[in-house]
Scaffold this motif. Structure first.
Motif, PDB file in Angstrom:
ATOM      1  N   PRO A 185       0.838  -1.207   0.000  1.00 43.92           N
ATOM      2  CA  PRO A 185       0.000   0.000   0.000  1.00 43.92           C
ATOM      3  C   PRO A 185       0.872   1.256   0.000  1.00 43.92           C
ATOM      4  N   ASN A 186       0.492   2.233  -0.755  1.00 43.36           N
ATOM      5  CA  ASN A 186       1.273   3.468  -0.898  1.00 43.36           C
ATOM      6  C   ASN A 186       0.313   4.627  -1.142  1.00 43.36           C
ATOM      7  N   PRO A 187       0.120   5.502  -0.143  1.00 43.14           N
ATOM      8  CA  PRO A 187       0.889   5.591   1.101  1.00 43.14           C
ATOM      9  C   PRO A 187       0.538   4.473   2.094  1.00 43.14           C
ATOM     10  N   TYR A 188       1.515   4.174   2.962  1.00 39.94           N
ATOM     11  CA  TYR A 188       1.327   3.199   4.013  1.00 39.94           C
ATOM     12  C   TYR A 188       0.849   3.930   5.255  1.00 39.94           C
ATOM     13  N   LYS A 189      -0.366   3.586   5.728  1.00 39.65           N
ATOM     14  CA  LYS A 189      -0.946   4.230   6.909  1.00 39.65           C
ATOM     15  C   LYS A 189      -0.999   3.232   8.045  1.00 39.65           C
ATOM     16  N   ILE A 190      -0.473   3.604   9.190  1.00 40.45           N
ATOM     17  CA  ILE A 190      -0.317   2.676  10.300  1.00 40.45           C
ATOM     18  C   ILE A 190      -1.652   2.165  10.832  1.00 40.45           C
ATOM     19  N   ASP A 191      -2.744   2.955  10.670  1.00 46.02           N
ATOM     20  CA  ASP A 191      -4.033   2.575  11.239  1.00 46.02           C
ATOM     21  C   ASP A 191      -5.018   2.098  10.179  1.00 46.02           C
ATOM     22  N   ALA A 192      -4.530   1.592   9.040  1.00 44.62           N
ATOM     23  CA  ALA A 192      -5.423   1.233   7.937  1.00 44.62           C
ATOM     24  C   ALA A 192      -5.902  -0.222   8.005  1.00 44.62           C
ATOM     25  N   GLY A 193      -5.474  -0.993   9.009  1.00 47.81           N
ATOM     26  CA  GLY A 193      -5.931  -2.376   9.153  1.00 47.81           C
ATOM     27  C   GLY A 193      -5.410  -3.304   8.073  1.00 47.81           C
ATOM     28  N   TYR A 194      -4.130  -3.154   7.734  1.00 51.17           N
ATOM     29  CA  TYR A 194      -3.584  -3.953   6.643  1.00 51.17           C
ATOM     30  C   TYR A 194      -3.523  -5.449   6.976  1.00 51.17           C
ATOM     31  N   ARG A 195      -3.341  -5.769   8.243  1.00 53.11           N
ATOM     32  CA  ARG A 195      -3.268  -7.194   8.603  1.00 53.11           C
ATOM     33  C   ARG A 195      -4.588  -7.878   8.317  1.00 53.11           C
ATOM     34  N   GLN A 196      -5.699  -7.208   8.613  1.00 50.85           N
ATOM     35  CA  GLN A 196      -7.004  -7.779   8.341  1.00 50.85           C
ATOM     36  C   GLN A 196      -7.245  -7.917   6.834  1.00 50.85           C
ATOM     37  N   GLN A 197      -6.569  -7.082   6.028  1.00 49.86           N
ATOM     38  CA  GLN A 197      -6.700  -7.147   4.574  1.00 49.86           C
ATOM     39  C   GLN A 197      -5.661  -8.079   3.944  1.00 49.86           C
ATOM     40  N   HIS A 198      -4.892  -8.782   4.791  1.00 46.47           N
ATOM     41  CA  HIS A 198      -3.898  -9.767   4.358  1.00 46.47           C
ATOM     42  C   HIS A 198      -2.700  -9.127   3.662  1.00 46.47           C
ATOM     43  N   TYR A 199      -2.418  -7.859   3.955  1.00 50.14           N
ATOM     44  CA  TYR A 199      -1.205  -7.231   3.437  1.00 50.14           C
ATOM     45  C   TYR A 199      -0.004  -7.510   4.343  1.00 50.14           C
ATOM     46  N   ASN A 216       2.290 -14.768   9.661  1.00 46.58           N
ATOM     47  CA  ASN A 216       3.036 -15.716  10.490  1.00 46.58           C
ATOM     48  C   ASN A 216       3.829 -15.046  11.592  1.00 46.58           C
ATOM     49  N   GLN A 217       3.807 -13.726  11.647  1.00 47.27           N
ATOM     50  CA  GLN A 217       4.562 -12.998  12.658  1.00 47.27           C
ATOM     51  C   GLN A 217       3.644 -12.594  13.802  1.00 47.27           C
ATOM     52  N   ASP A 218       4.045 -12.938  14.997  1.00 45.33           N
ATOM     53  CA  ASP A 218       3.303 -12.531  16.192  1.00 45.33           C
ATOM     54  C   ASP A 218       4.256 -11.796  17.122  1.00 45.33           C
ATOM     55  N   GLY A 219       3.678 -11.141  18.103  1.00 40.96           N
ATOM     56  CA  GLY A 219       4.526 -10.447  19.080  1.00 40.96           C
ATOM     57  C   GLY A 219       4.757  -9.008  18.678  1.00 40.96           C
ATOM     58  N   PHE A 220       6.017  -8.643  18.446  1.00 39.71           N
ATOM     59  CA  PHE A 220       6.399  -7.264  18.172  1.00 39.71           C
ATOM     60  C   PHE A 220       5.751  -6.804  16.864  1.00 39.71           C
ATOM     61  N   VAL A 221       4.828  -5.850  16.932  1.00 38.84           N
ATOM     62  CA  VAL A 221       4.020  -5.473  15.782  1.00 38.84           C
ATOM     63  C   VAL A 221       4.849  -4.885  14.658  1.00 38.84           C
ATOM     64  N   GLU A 222       5.976  -4.232  14.966  1.00 42.74           N
ATOM     65  CA  GLU A 222       6.790  -3.642  13.904  1.00 42.74           C
ATOM     66  C   GLU A 222       7.358  -4.692  12.965  1.00 42.74           C
ATOM     67  N   ARG A 223       7.444  -5.929  13.415  1.00 42.82           N
ATOM     68  CA  ARG A 223       7.961  -6.993  12.560  1.00 42.82           C
ATOM     69  C   ARG A 223       6.895  -7.567  11.632  1.00 42.82           C
ATOM     70  N   THR A 224       5.653  -7.156  11.763  1.00 43.24           N
ATOM     71  CA  THR A 224       4.585  -7.689  10.918  1.00 43.24           C
ATOM     72  C   THR A 224       4.305  -6.811   9.707  1.00 43.24           C
TER      73      THR A 224
END
Length: 476
Positions: A373-387, A391-399
Motif C-alpha cells: 500500500p502506498n501511502p502506508y498508513k499505520i491505522d489502515a488495518g492492513y493485517r485484516q486485509q492480508h497485506y 506468520n509474525q506474532d509479538g512485536f508489531v513492527e515486525r509484521t
C-alpha cells in the motif's frame, strides 16, 4: 498354559550378551517383540495339549505371527538395500521372467513340386525380476518408505497459482518392501503458514484400481481374504473378461463367480479420483489433471517405464497474500501385509508464492514496478486485509509489509531518504522464492534494524531490464 491363553499375568526376562564393554563405551541392542492374531482356531483345542500334542499344534495358525516376524526382520535389515555399499543387496529369488522365441535354423526340401520348411528354435531370456527376501546382513532399522515427493514448479497470475510436476521420481520408485513400484496417487496441500500442520488438503488424484477379496473356505477369521496388490480395470478385464464391472460386484452379496467356481468381490482402492470421478451420483472434474504420459528406459529390465505429467490450478486467491503449497505422493500400502498407505511429507517440496504476474508476463506486457500500500498508513488495518505477514506474532513492527510487484526475475531494490541516505537494500528473489516470482516485500525495518519513521522515501529497482525509480510514503 491355560492362564496364558486367558490373558493371565505373564512376565518375561530378556537378556543379551555376554559383551565386554569398555568404560564410557556403549553398544546398541535391537530385539523384536512379535505377536499375531488368530493363533488359536479351535476353542476346545486345550484338551489336546497333554493327550495329543500334534493335534494341538495342527490346530494352531501361525500365519499372522509369521508375517509379523518377517516384517520385523525386514525392518531390521531391509531386503534389496546395499547398506554398506559393497555391491551385495541380500538374497533374491527370480520371478516374472520375460522370454522371447528365437529361430535357430530353417530347413527346406522339395517334394512333388512343393516346398516344405521347418524350423529349429530356442527360447532366449530377456530379463527377470529379482525379488529380495533377505537383506545384506547390515542392519538398517528402517521401516517401509513412502514414494519420494515430486519436484513441483509454480507459475502465477493475479488470483491464481499453477502447480505442475511429473511422476518420474514418485511413480518409478521401487519399494523394496512391496517388491514393486507401488505408487498410488498425489495429494495437493495449501495454506497461509509454513507449518505443515497449517496446510489443508485441497485436492487428490489417485489411480483407478480395486482390491480383490477372494473366497477361500479355509481362511480364518473370514473366508474372504485380501492378500494381493490392487488391480486396474484392464487387469480385471484380462482375468474376468471385458464385461466385468467391479462396481456391480462390490460386496459379499454381489460377489462375482467365474466359470471355475472361484468367487470374489471388488472394493475401490483409495478414492479412485482420476481426471474425472463420480461423487454423489455426479461426474466431477478433478482440479488435478493427468495431462500426458512420458517414459524412461529401464536398462536393467530392457523396457520403457511410463509415468505421468500433471497440473493443478488454485484460483480465487488474494494477490497480496502469500500462500504455501506442497504436493505429496502416497503408495497403495500392502493389503496382504496389514500395512496402510504411506505418504511423503509436505515439507519435502513446500513452496511459497504470491498469486501475481510472472516476470515473463511483466516483460511481454511492458509493466512497470508498482508498490502497495502506498501511502502506508499505520491505522489502515492492513493485517485484516492480508497485506501484513500472517506468520509474525509479538512485536508489531515486525509484521508490517510494503509490497513490490511486477519485478524482473532478478533485481536489487534500494530504499533511500530524501537526503540520499540508504535505508535498506533488498535482493530479489528472496531465498524462499525463485526467479519466477515477480514479488517481494519490505518489512519497514532499516538496515540498522530500526523501524522506519514517517516520511517520504525514494526507491530504485536495478536489473538487467534497466532501472526504475519511485516514491514511498509512510504515515505513522
Amino acid at each position: 498354559t491355560y492362564n496364558v491363553a486367558d490373558g493371565h499375568d505373564v512376565r518375561g526376562l530378556l537378556s543379551v550378551g555376554p559383551y565386554e564393554i569398555p568404560a564410557g563405551d556403549s553398544i546398541r541392542v535391537a530385539f523384536t517383540l512379535a505377536a499375531g492374531d488368530f493363533l488359536h482356531q479351535d476353542p476346545t483345542n486345550g484338551k489336546n495339549l497333554n493327550k495329543n500334542p500334534k493335534a494341538f499344534y495342527d490346530n494352531l495358525d501361525f500365519s499372522d505371527l509369521g508375517r509379523n516376524v518377517q516384517w520385523a526382520a525386514w525392518v531390521y535389515d531391509n531386503p534389496g538395500v546395499d547398506t554398506d555399499g559393497d555391491g551385495c543387496q541380500g538374497l533374491a529369488g527370480i520371478t516374472n521372467c520375460r522370454d522371447t522365441l528365437m529361430w535357430f535354423d530353417k530347413y527346406c526340401v522339395e517334394w512333388r513340386d512343393s516346398l516344405y520348411c521347418w524350423y529349429d528354435f530356442w527360447w532366449e531370456r530377456e530379463y527377470c525380476d529379482s525379488i529380495y527376501y533377505i537383506g545384506d546382513g547390515i542392519p538398517d532399522l528402517a521401516g517401509p518408505p513412502p514414494p519420494p515427493s515430486p519436484a513441483i514448479k509454480i507459475s502465477t497470475e493475479p488470483g491464481k497459482i499453477h502447480l505442475t510436476w511429473d511422476g518420474s521420481l514418485s511413480e518409478l520408485y521401487f519399494d523394496n518392501f512391496a517388491q514393486e513400484e507401488d505408487f498410488e496417487g498425489y495429494n495437493v496441500y495449501g495454506g497461509v503458514g509454513d507449518n505443515p500442520n497449517m496446510l489443508d488438503l485441497m485436492d487428490s488424484w489417485d489411480l483407478v484400481n480395486y482390491d480383490r477379496y477372494r473366497f477361500v473356505a479355509t481362511a480364518r477369521p473370514s473366508p474372504w481374504i485380501l492378500d494381493e496388490p490392487p488391480f486396474t480395470l484392464d487387469e480385471l478385464a484380462a482375468i474376468y473378461g471385458a464385461d466385468i464391472d467391479p462396481a456391480k460386484h462390490n460386496s459379499v452379496l454381489t460377489a462375482y463367480t467365474d466359470p471355475k467356481g472361484n468367487s470374489a468381490y471388488f472394493v475401490p482402492h483409495g478414492g479412485n479420483r482420476g481426471n474425472e470421478y463420480v461423487e454423489g451420483g455426479q461426474i466431477m472434474v478433478n482440479p488435478i489433471q493427468y495431462v500426458r504420459t512420458d517414459s524412461l528406459w529401464d536398462e536393467s529390465r530392457q523396457r520403457w517405464k511410463k509415468f505421468g505429467h500433471y497440473q493443478c490450478t488454485i484460483d480465487n486467491l488474494l494477490p497480496s497474500q502469500p500462500y504455501y503449497f506442497a504436493v505429496t505422493a502416497f503408495d497403495g500400502g500392502l493389503p496382504g501385509g496389514n500395512l496402510g498407505s504411506l505418504e511423503s511429507a509436505p515439507q519435502n517440496n513446500m513452496k511459497l508464492a504470491y498469486p501475481m504476474n510472472t516476470p515473463d508476463y511483466v516483460r511481454q506486457n511492458g509493466l512497470k514496478v508498482s508498490v502497495y500500500p502506498n501511502p502506508y498508513k499505520i491505522d489502515a488495518g492492513y493485517r485484516q486485509q492480508h497485506y501484513e505477514d500472517p506468520n509474525q506474532d509479538g512485536f508489531v513492527e515486525r509484521t508490517r509489509r510494503i509490497h513490490f510487484v511486477n519485478l524482473p526475475p532478478r533485481a536489487t531494490i534500494r530504499i533511500y531518504t530524501l537526503d540520499g541516505d540508504l535505508v535498506r537494500e533488498i535482493k530479489h528473489p528472496e531465498s524462499r522464492f525463485s526467479d519466477t516470482e515477480s514479488h517481494t516485500a519490505w518489512d519497514l525495518i532499516t538496515r540498522n534494524t530500526q523501524a522506519a519513521v514517517s516520511g517520504i522515501y525514494l526507491y530504485s529497482v536495478e536489473s538487467e531490464w534497466g532501472n526504475q525509480t519511485g516514491k514511498i510514503v509512510i504515515i505513522k
